[in-house]
Design a protein around this motif. Sequence first.
Motif, short mmCIF file in Angstrom:
data_model
loop_
_atom_site.label_atom_id
_atom_site.label_comp_id
_atom_site.label_asym_id
_atom_site.label_seq_id
_atom_site.Cartn_x
_atom_site.Cartn_y
_atom_site.Cartn_z
N GLU A 193 38.07 48.25 57.13
CA GLU A 193 37.64 47.09 56.33
C GLU A 193 37.86 47.35 54.84
O GLU A 193 38.33 46.48 54.11
N ALA A 212 41.48 47.01 53.98
CA ALA A 212 41.88 45.59 53.96
C ALA A 212 41.45 44.94 52.64
O ALA A 212 42.22 44.22 52.01
N HIS A 262 43.64 46.21 49.83
CA HIS A 262 44.97 45.60 49.90
C HIS A 262 44.93 44.17 49.35
O HIS A 262 45.82 43.76 48.60
N ALA A 263 43.88 43.44 49.74
CA ALA A 263 43.75 42.06 49.26
C ALA A 263 43.67 42.03 47.73
O ALA A 263 44.36 41.24 47.08
N LEU A 286 45.49 38.58 47.55
CA LEU A 286 45.05 37.81 48.72
C LEU A 286 43.53 37.68 48.68
O LEU A 286 42.85 38.47 48.01
N ASP A 287 43.01 36.73 49.42
CA ASP A 287 41.56 36.56 49.48
C ASP A 287 40.95 37.72 50.29
O ASP A 287 41.35 37.97 51.43
N GLU A 288 39.99 38.41 49.66
CA GLU A 288 39.40 39.61 50.25
C GLU A 288 38.65 39.29 51.56
O GLU A 288 38.79 39.99 52.55
N LEU A 298 41.15 38.72 54.41
CA LEU A 298 41.83 39.90 54.96
C LEU A 298 40.85 40.80 55.73
O LEU A 298 41.23 41.39 56.76
N LEU A 310 40.44 39.25 59.05
CA LEU A 310 41.61 39.54 59.89
C LEU A 310 41.51 40.96 60.46
O LEU A 310 41.76 41.17 61.66
N ALA A 311 41.12 41.91 59.62
CA ALA A 311 40.94 43.30 60.08
C ALA A 311 39.87 43.35 61.17
O ALA A 311 40.02 44.05 62.18
#
Length: 107
Positions: free
Chosen positions: A56, A59, A62-63, A68-70, A73, A76-77
């Motif tokens: 998590e 992810a 990375h966001a 990207l929206d945290e 993501l 998604l993880a």
Amino acid sequence: MTTAEELAALRAELDGIDEALYGLVRDRMRCIERVGAVKARAGMPVFQPGRADEVERRAAEHARAHGLDETFLVRLADLLMEEAIRVEEEIVAQAGASAGPQNSPPT
Ligand SMILES: C=C(O[C@@H]1C=C(C(=O)O)C=C[C@H]1O)C(=O)O
């Protein structure tokens, strides 16, 4: 290019991206099957909270790094991990069932 043509081209591009994404999901699940086999062999619990937190955290990182929206993501993880855990549980249960009665405590 008409609007319809523009949309059709973009949708074809999206279809290609989705195929690539699903291919990566397939690779992840093949790797998960191997993780499940290791845990079954070692008698380890499937759910490892420390590792799940790390996935998590990666992810979220990375966001943030890639705009990207945290929340998206991390969701998604979580979804990927939910499926991973379901499949790993199946593998561990199957390994237990096929080990037969020699794995059961003496009666
Ligand atoms: C894959 C593992 O098992 C589970 C699934 C995870 C995943 O899909 O990344 C992460 C944590 C685990 O509870 C693991 O322990 O590494």
